[in-house]
Design a protein around this motif. Structure first.
Motif, PDB file in Angstrom:
ATOM      1  N   LEU A  80      -0.793   7.118   6.327  1.00  0.00           N
ATOM      2  CA  LEU A  80      -1.767   8.187   6.118  1.00  0.00           C
ATOM      3  C   LEU A  80      -2.286   8.192   4.683  1.00  0.00           C
ATOM      4  N   GLN A  81      -1.409   8.018   3.705  1.00  0.00           N
ATOM      5  CA  GLN A  81      -1.832   7.953   2.306  1.00  0.00           C
ATOM      6  C   GLN A  81      -2.802   6.787   2.091  1.00  0.00           C
ATOM      7  N   THR A  82      -2.501   5.668   2.696  1.00  0.00           N
ATOM      8  CA  THR A  82      -3.365   4.494   2.572  1.00  0.00           C
ATOM      9  C   THR A  82      -4.718   4.761   3.205  1.00  0.00           C
ATOM     10  N   ALA A  83      -4.721   5.369   4.379  1.00  0.00           N
ATOM     11  CA  ALA A  83      -5.985   5.685   5.059  1.00  0.00           C
ATOM     12  C   ALA A  83      -6.824   6.634   4.210  1.00  0.00           C
ATOM     13  N   ARG A  84      -6.201   7.634   3.620  1.00  0.00           N
ATOM     14  CA  ARG A  84      -6.934   8.585   2.758  1.00  0.00           C
ATOM     15  C   ARG A  84      -7.502   7.898   1.528  1.00  0.00           C
ATOM     16  N   LYS A  85      -6.705   7.036   0.917  1.00  0.00           N
ATOM     17  CA  LYS A  85      -7.181   6.313  -0.269  1.00  0.00           C
ATOM     18  C   LYS A  85      -8.405   5.468   0.092  1.00  0.00           C
ATOM     19  N   LEU A  86      -8.334   4.771   1.200  1.00  0.00           N
ATOM     20  CA  LEU A  86      -9.449   3.919   1.615  1.00  0.00           C
ATOM     21  C   LEU A  86     -10.678   4.752   1.959  1.00  0.00           C
ATOM     22  N   GLN A  87     -10.466   5.908   2.547  1.00  0.00           N
ATOM     23  CA  GLN A  87     -11.585   6.792   2.856  1.00  0.00           C
ATOM     24  C   GLN A  87     -12.268   7.241   1.565  1.00  0.00           C
ATOM     25  N   GLN A  88     -11.496   7.536   0.526  1.00  0.00           N
ATOM     26  CA  GLN A  88     -12.046   7.959  -0.759  1.00  0.00           C
ATOM     27  C   GLN A  88     -12.874   6.859  -1.417  1.00  0.00           C
ATOM     28  N   GLN A  89     -12.532   5.604  -1.158  1.00  0.00           N
ATOM     29  CA  GLN A  89     -13.315   4.509  -1.743  1.00  0.00           C
ATOM     30  C   GLN A  89     -14.339   3.969  -0.747  1.00  0.00           C
ATOM     31  N   ASN A  90     -14.640   4.787   0.291  1.00  0.00           N
ATOM     32  CA  ASN A  90     -15.659   4.450   1.296  1.00  0.00           C
ATOM     33  C   ASN A  90     -15.380   3.130   2.007  1.00  0.00           C
ATOM     34  N   ALA A  91     -14.117   2.881   2.278  1.00  0.00           N
ATOM     35  CA  ALA A  91     -13.727   1.670   2.995  1.00  0.00           C
ATOM     36  C   ALA A  91     -13.365   2.039   4.432  1.00  0.00           C
ATOM     37  N   LYS A  92     -13.632   1.134   5.336  1.00  0.00           N
ATOM     38  CA  LYS A  92     -13.228   1.316   6.726  1.00  0.00           C
ATOM     39  C   LYS A  92     -11.829   0.741   6.890  1.00  0.00           C
ATOM     40  N   PHE A  93     -11.018   1.422   7.710  1.00  0.00           N
ATOM     41  CA  PHE A  93      -9.622   1.054   7.888  1.00  0.00           C
ATOM     42  C   PHE A  93      -9.280   1.092   9.370  1.00  0.00           C
ATOM     43  N   ALA A  94      -8.586   0.071   9.832  1.00  0.00           N
ATOM     44  CA  ALA A  94      -8.134   0.027  11.223  1.00  0.00           C
ATOM     45  C   ALA A  94      -6.754  -0.610  11.276  1.00  0.00           C
ATOM     46  N   ILE A  95      -6.023  -0.240  12.307  1.00  0.00           N
ATOM     47  CA  ILE A  95      -4.709  -0.802  12.587  1.00  0.00           C
ATOM     48  C   ILE A  95      -4.810  -1.552  13.905  1.00  0.00           C
ATOM     49  N   CYS A  96      -4.030  -2.619  14.032  1.00  0.00           N
ATOM     50  CA  CYS A  96      -4.072  -3.359  15.288  1.00  0.00           C
ATOM     51  C   CYS A  96      -2.695  -3.871  15.676  1.00  0.00           C
ATOM     52  N   SER A  97      -2.613  -4.290  16.930  1.00  0.00           N
ATOM     53  CA  SER A  97      -1.451  -4.996  17.485  1.00  0.00           C
ATOM     54  C   SER A  97      -0.163  -4.196  17.453  1.00  0.00           C
ATOM     55  N   LEU A  98      -0.243  -2.909  17.743  1.00  0.00           N
ATOM     56  CA  LEU A  98       0.966  -2.086  17.806  1.00  0.00           C
ATOM     57  C   LEU A  98       1.795  -2.470  19.022  1.00  0.00           C
ATOM     58  N   THR A  99       3.102  -2.587  18.829  1.00  0.00           N
ATOM     59  CA  THR A  99       3.999  -2.876  19.938  1.00  0.00           C
ATOM     60  C   THR A  99       4.339  -1.578  20.669  1.00  0.00           C
ATOM     61  N   GLY A 100       4.967  -1.675  21.812  1.00  0.00           N
ATOM     62  CA  GLY A 100       5.235  -0.530  22.677  1.00  0.00           C
ATOM     63  C   GLY A 100       5.825   0.688  22.004  1.00  0.00           C
ATOM     64  N   THR A 101       6.990   0.558  21.387  1.00  0.00           N
ATOM     65  CA  THR A 101       7.666   1.694  20.771  1.00  0.00           C
ATOM     66  C   THR A 101       6.873   2.244  19.597  1.00  0.00           C
ATOM     67  N   VAL A 102       6.333   1.374  18.775  1.00  0.00           N
ATOM     68  CA  VAL A 102       5.562   1.803  17.615  1.00  0.00           C
ATOM     69  C   VAL A 102       4.276   2.504  18.082  1.00  0.00           C
ATOM     70  N   ARG A 103       3.652   1.979  19.118  1.00  0.00           N
ATOM     71  CA  ARG A 103       2.454   2.628  19.678  1.00  0.00           C
ATOM     72  C   ARG A 103       2.794   4.047  20.131  1.00  0.00           C
ATOM     73  N   GLU A 104       3.948   4.218  20.779  1.00  0.00           N
ATOM     74  CA  GLU A 104       4.376   5.546  21.227  1.00  0.00           C
ATOM     75  C   GLU A 104       4.527   6.505  20.052  1.00  0.00           C
ATOM     76  N   VAL A 105       5.099   6.029  18.958  1.00  0.00           N
ATOM     77  CA  VAL A 105       5.261   6.865  17.764  1.00  0.00           C
ATOM     78  C   VAL A 105       3.885   7.311  17.246  1.00  0.00           C
ATOM     79  N   ILE A 108      -7.326   2.545  15.933  1.00  0.00           N
ATOM     80  CA  ILE A 108      -6.309   1.602  16.402  1.00  0.00           C
ATOM     81  C   ILE A 108      -6.919   0.693  17.458  1.00  0.00           C
ATOM     82  N   HIS A 109      -6.648  -0.617  17.313  1.00  0.00           N
ATOM     83  CA  HIS A 109      -7.184  -1.622  18.236  1.00  0.00           C
ATOM     84  C   HIS A 109      -6.060  -2.508  18.759  1.00  0.00           C
ATOM     85  N   SER A 110      -6.291  -3.092  19.925  1.00  0.00           N
ATOM     86  CA  SER A 110      -5.255  -3.915  20.544  1.00  0.00           C
ATOM     87  C   SER A 110      -5.114  -5.284  19.891  1.00  0.00           C
TER      88      SER A 110
END
Length: 112
Positions: free
Chosen positions: A62-87, A99-101
């Motif tokens: 979340l801190q990383t996403a906020r920092k990137l938003q402040q510098q007008n950068a786009k941020f995405a996460i990908c390839s989450l595994t089952g348990t981590v995706r659930e979290v 989040i992308h597959s």
């Protein structure tokens, strides 16, 4: 906690390791801070290898996403595994962070 990062056609791609928890969250944050430059405008975090993330790890994301938003950068996460995706889903992070597959989908999203 070593991360791997590379730049591909203007997109910073970061690969995480297997675990992010309270024991290594601060080191993870510091490595992300070192990898992300102020002029980065597209960042993808590939979590294919991540098997466990605690609330401390989510806080770093979340801190990383906020920092990137402040510098007008786009941020995405990908390839989450089952348990981590659930979290991410239970914590509501899937509604806050893009989040992308696959890495290809995430790269297309941050550059689109």
């Amino acid at each position: 906690m070593p991360i791997e990062s590379r730049r591909d056609d203007g997109t910073l791609i970061i690969h995480t390791e297997e675990r992010v928890d309270s024991a290594n969250a601060q080191a993870f944050y510091q490595e992300l801070e070192s990898a992300i430059e102020s002029d980065d405008r597209a960042v993808v975090m590939d979590m294919e290898r991540l098997t466990y993330i605690s609330s401390a790890g989510l806080r770093v994301i979340l801190q990383t996403a906020r920092k990137l938003q402040q510098q007008n950068a786009k941020f995405a996460i990908c390839s989450l595994t089952g348990t981590v995706r659930e979290v991410f889903e239970i914590s509501g992070f899937d509604r806050v962070i893009d989040i992308h597959s696959s890495q290809a989908d995430a790269v297309a999203a941050v550059n689109g």
